[in-house]
Design a protein around this motif. Structure first.
Motif, short mmCIF file in Angstrom:
data_model
loop_
_atom_site.label_atom_id
_atom_site.label_comp_id
_atom_site.label_asym_id
_atom_site.label_seq_id
_atom_site.Cartn_x
_atom_site.Cartn_y
_atom_site.Cartn_z
N ARG A 39 0.83 -1.21 0.00
CA ARG A 39 0.00 0.00 0.00
C ARG A 39 0.86 1.26 0.00
O ARG A 39 0.62 2.19 -0.77
CB ARG A 39 -0.91 0.02 1.24
N LEU A 96 -4.99 4.72 0.48
CA LEU A 96 -4.16 3.52 0.60
C LEU A 96 -3.28 3.57 1.84
O LEU A 96 -3.17 2.57 2.56
CB LEU A 96 -3.26 3.36 -0.63
N SER A 102 -9.31 0.45 0.80
CA SER A 102 -8.02 0.06 0.23
C SER A 102 -8.14 -0.69 -1.08
O SER A 102 -7.40 -0.42 -2.03
CB SER A 102 -7.25 -0.81 1.23
N SER A 105 -9.24 1.72 -3.76
CA SER A 105 -8.14 2.63 -4.10
C SER A 105 -7.08 1.92 -4.93
O SER A 105 -6.56 2.48 -5.90
CB SER A 105 -7.53 3.21 -2.82
N ALA A 106 -6.75 0.69 -4.54
CA ALA A 106 -5.76 -0.08 -5.30
C ALA A 106 -6.27 -0.36 -6.71
O ALA A 106 -5.52 -0.28 -7.68
CB ALA A 106 -5.44 -1.38 -4.58
N PRO A 143 -5.97 -5.13 2.85
CA PRO A 143 -4.98 -4.19 3.36
C PRO A 143 -4.24 -4.65 4.61
O PRO A 143 -3.27 -4.05 5.01
CB PRO A 143 -5.81 -2.94 3.67
#
Length: 163
Positions: A39, A96, A102, A105-106, A143
């Motif tokens: 991350r 992140l 998460s 966002s990734a 995450p």
């Protein structure tokens, strides 16, 4: 079939035994630590890229010119592309790093990476491959415990399943 020589205790000796012992030690690396690294490090790359596109709260003329003259993305106005990129390169890395939304966002940054690889810098596939791998770790494995996602999930599962 390859036979691994065994000692009296039934465990391999020599190089195979050392390799198995090393693998056993490496298997103890927590997934949460791997996810944290996956991350933070690519988030820093995207944040720094976003910083080159803004002055204060505004996208710079040079960033727009970069999208117009060098990146030349199809089907999108360079000014709009520069604004979307600047926003995305700041917003998703922050999420992140703190571990909030998460996986989403990734996924967003994986999409940006694909656009960069396909339309902008196709020869930079080794670098983009590393970024993509980090994002895929977060998407596939989550995450980890060092994230707000983990804390929220724990809290929500307590609310739904009180003891």
């Amino acid at each position: 079939m390859i036979r691994i020589p065994a000692t009296h205790a039934g465990k391999p000796s020599g190089l195979p035994g050392a390799m198995l012992a090393a693998a056993a030690i490496l298997d103890k690396i927590p997934q949460s630590l791997i996810s944290l690294a996956a991350r933070i490090f690519p988030a820093a790359v995207f944040w720094r890229s976003g910083e080159t596109k803004v002055e204060g709260w505004h996208v710079t003329d040079s960033a727009i010119a970069l999208f117009q003259d060098e990146y030349k993305l199809p089907l999108i106005d360079p000014a709009l592309a520069a604004n979307i990129a600047a926003f995305s390169e700041h917003f998703f890395p922050v999420l992140l790093v703190i571990g909030l939304a998460s996986r989403l966002s990734a996924l967003a940054l994986l999409g940006m990476t694909a656009v960069i690889e396909i339309f902008v810098y196709p020869d930079a596939w080794p670098t983009h491959g590393v970024w993509a791998t980090c994002f895929l770790v977060v998407i596939a494995r989550g995450p980890g415990i060092f994230s707000l996602d983990h804390l929220l999930l724990r809290r929500w599962s307590r609310v739904e399943n009180p003891r």
